[in-house]
Design a protein around this motif. Sequence first.
Motif, mmCIF file in Angstrom:
data_model
loop_
_atom_site.group_PDB
_atom_site.id
_atom_site.type_symbol
_atom_site.label_atom_id
_atom_site.label_comp_id
_atom_site.label_asym_id
_atom_site.label_seq_id
_atom_site.Cartn_x
_atom_site.Cartn_y
_atom_site.Cartn_z
ATOM 1 N N ARG A 117 0.840 -1.203 0.000
ATOM 2 C CA ARG A 117 0.000 0.000 0.000
ATOM 3 C C ARG A 117 0.875 1.253 0.000
ATOM 4 N N GLN A 118 2.005 1.180 0.716
ATOM 5 C CA GLN A 118 2.907 2.332 0.745
ATOM 6 C C GLN A 118 3.442 2.655 -0.644
ATOM 7 N N ASN A 119 3.782 1.642 -1.428
ATOM 8 C CA ASN A 119 4.228 1.867 -2.810
ATOM 9 C C ASN A 119 3.172 2.615 -3.597
ATOM 10 N N ARG A 120 1.933 2.161 -3.506
ATOM 11 C CA ARG A 120 0.852 2.796 -4.272
ATOM 12 C C ARG A 120 0.575 4.210 -3.783
ATOM 13 N N ASP A 121 0.666 4.405 -2.460
ATOM 14 C CA ASP A 121 0.456 5.747 -1.908
ATOM 15 C C ASP A 121 1.561 6.704 -2.372
ATOM 16 N N ASP A 122 2.797 6.216 -2.386
ATOM 17 C CA ASP A 122 3.912 7.052 -2.859
ATOM 18 C C ASP A 122 3.722 7.419 -4.331
ATOM 19 N N GLN A 123 3.347 6.433 -5.134
ATOM 20 C CA GLN A 123 3.108 6.718 -6.555
ATOM 21 C C GLN A 123 2.013 7.776 -6.718
ATOM 22 N N MET A 124 0.960 7.641 -5.943
ATOM 23 C CA MET A 124 -0.142 8.598 -6.046
ATOM 24 C C MET A 124 0.316 10.000 -5.662
ATOM 25 N N SER A 125 1.125 10.104 -4.622
ATOM 26 C CA SER A 125 1.625 11.415 -4.200
ATOM 27 C C SER A 125 2.472 12.064 -5.287
ATOM 28 N N VAL A 126 3.355 11.280 -5.896
ATOM 29 C CA VAL A 126 4.210 11.798 -6.967
ATOM 30 C C VAL A 126 3.364 12.193 -8.178
ATOM 31 N N PHE A 127 2.378 11.377 -8.506
ATOM 32 C CA PHE A 127 1.490 11.665 -9.626
ATOM 33 C C PHE A 127 0.729 12.968 -9.402
ATOM 34 N N ILE A 128 0.132 13.108 -8.227
ATOM 35 C CA ILE A 128 -0.671 14.305 -7.946
ATOM 36 C C ILE A 128 0.187 15.559 -7.965
ATOM 37 N N LYS A 129 1.389 15.497 -7.415
ATOM 38 C CA LYS A 129 2.268 16.674 -7.437
ATOM 39 C C LYS A 129 2.575 17.098 -8.875
ATOM 40 N N GLN A 130 2.773 16.136 -9.756
ATOM 41 C CA GLN A 130 3.081 16.474 -11.144
ATOM 42 C C GLN A 130 1.835 16.939 -11.901
ATOM 43 N N THR A 155 -8.381 10.036 -10.798
ATOM 44 C CA THR A 155 -7.509 11.003 -10.120
ATOM 45 C C THR A 155 -7.347 12.263 -10.959
ATOM 46 N N MET A 156 -7.175 12.108 -12.258
ATOM 47 C CA MET A 156 -7.045 13.285 -13.121
ATOM 48 C C MET A 156 -8.334 14.102 -13.117
ATOM 49 N N ARG A 157 -9.457 13.403 -13.160
ATOM 50 C CA ARG A 157 -10.740 14.109 -13.112
ATOM 51 C C ARG A 157 -10.880 14.872 -11.791
ATOM 52 N N GLU A 158 -10.531 14.210 -10.703
ATOM 53 C CA GLU A 158 -10.654 14.818 -9.373
ATOM 54 C C GLU A 158 -9.807 16.077 -9.254
ATOM 55 N N HIS A 159 -8.671 16.088 -9.927
ATOM 56 C CA HIS A 159 -7.762 17.241 -9.830
ATOM 57 C C HIS A 159 -7.937 18.217 -10.985
ATOM 58 N N GLY A 160 -9.001 18.076 -11.712
ATOM 59 C CA GLY A 160 -9.344 19.074 -12.724
ATOM 60 C C GLY A 160 -8.453 19.077 -13.949
ATOM 61 N N VAL A 161 -7.837 17.939 -14.253
ATOM 62 C CA VAL A 161 -6.992 17.854 -15.444
ATOM 63 C C VAL A 161 -7.895 17.751 -16.669
ATOM 64 N N GLN A 162 -7.678 18.645 -17.614
ATOM 65 C CA GLN A 162 -8.528 18.676 -18.804
ATOM 66 C C GLN A 162 -7.835 18.159 -20.052
ATOM 67 N N ARG A 163 -6.496 18.158 -20.050
ATOM 68 C CA ARG A 163 -5.764 17.714 -21.240
ATOM 69 C C ARG A 163 -4.794 16.608 -20.852
ATOM 70 N N ALA A 164 -5.070 15.407 -21.352
ATOM 71 C CA ALA A 164 -4.234 14.261 -20.982
ATOM 72 C C ALA A 164 -4.165 13.268 -22.134
ATOM 73 N N LEU A 165 -2.978 12.722 -22.315
ATOM 74 C CA LEU A 165 -2.764 11.591 -23.219
ATOM 75 C C LEU A 165 -2.502 10.370 -22.351
ATOM 76 N N LEU A 166 -3.320 9.332 -22.509
ATOM 77 C CA LEU A 166 -3.079 8.068 -21.828
ATOM 78 C C LEU A 166 -2.385 7.151 -22.819
ATOM 79 N N HIS A 167 -1.080 6.977 -22.634
ATOM 80 C CA HIS A 167 -0.275 6.279 -23.631
ATOM 81 C C HIS A 167 -0.346 4.769 -23.411
ATOM 82 N N ASN A 168 -0.231 4.033 -24.511
ATOM 83 C CA ASN A 168 -0.257 2.571 -24.497
ATOM 84 C C ASN A 168 -1.401 2.056 -23.622
ATOM 85 N N PHE A 169 -2.567 2.641 -23.797
ATOM 86 C CA PHE A 169 -3.683 2.332 -22.908
ATOM 87 C C PHE A 169 -4.141 0.896 -23.119
ATOM 88 N N ALA A 170 -4.357 0.181 -22.004
ATOM 89 C CA ALA A 170 -4.761 -1.224 -22.082
ATOM 90 C C ALA A 170 -5.906 -1.531 -21.125
#
Length: 275
Positions: A117-130, A155-170
């Motif tokens: 869970r700590q790994n996922r929480d860290d990833q989320m923190s880094v993602f949100i900051k960026q 998460t992107m929706r929650e933070h109001g991100v309007q322009r995003a490319l989801l690469h290699n989406f699966a």
Amino acid sequence: MEFGFVDCHCHLSAREFEEDLDDVIQRAVEAGVQTLITVTEEVGEFDRVLQLQKRYPDLVAPGFGVHPLQAGGSSQCRSVNLQDLDAAMPLFYQHRERLVAVGEIGLDFTPWFAPTRQNRDDQMSVFIKQLQVAKELDLPVNVHSRSAAQVTIATMREHGVQRALLHNFAGKPSVALEGVKDGYVFSFPPAVCRNTQRDKLIRQIPLEHICLETDSPSLGLNKHERNEPSSITSVCKYIADIKGLTPQMVQVVTAHNAYRLFPRVKQQLQTVPQS
């Protein structure tokens, strides 16, 4: 306006291209590639990407990002943490005028890379900051979402991100269509041509929400061979076949989508700072 191919997600600063990059670029140009949106995975690549922009100013458009997976002490990757982001943060702002995107960023909840869970929480923190950096700099994000498609889009929706490319989406088509409602764009590399697993997904996403990528040097037509930007023609034809369109139509529409999503690309290709 006549459009060439736009490779929306590639890694030209990768070590695999050190020996013959001029040849790789030449093959890309000959294949009709007009723009290479060149992303990073860690802060050590930032300067190399800027140097590539200076070397190929009419082709390379740089993005800065810290990937959810980082190189470990061996060949194995590890989950990102906030310390990995520390050195990157001032550079986003220092070079803000040269960037066309914040990326590659995102979430990778593959169990063997993020077992706790700590790994996922860290990833989320880094993602949100960026995501916050991208919003402050008015830049789109170039996003990795493996085993985490739904939470990435939410998460992107929650933070109001309007322009995003989801690469290699699966992810599932239903998840992708939620992203379409948010205005997000999805890109696919040549690796999708190897089997039919993502045909249904590609069929259901409107062409107006699709871009082309190579993710080179990875995710090429042949799993164990180096991929390069010239292979973008193969994924263009594959998507065209799935959708019952001409490759020319897919090339033009996906390029238009890319320039709409990454509006600074055109500015960068017109005026490149020399320092």
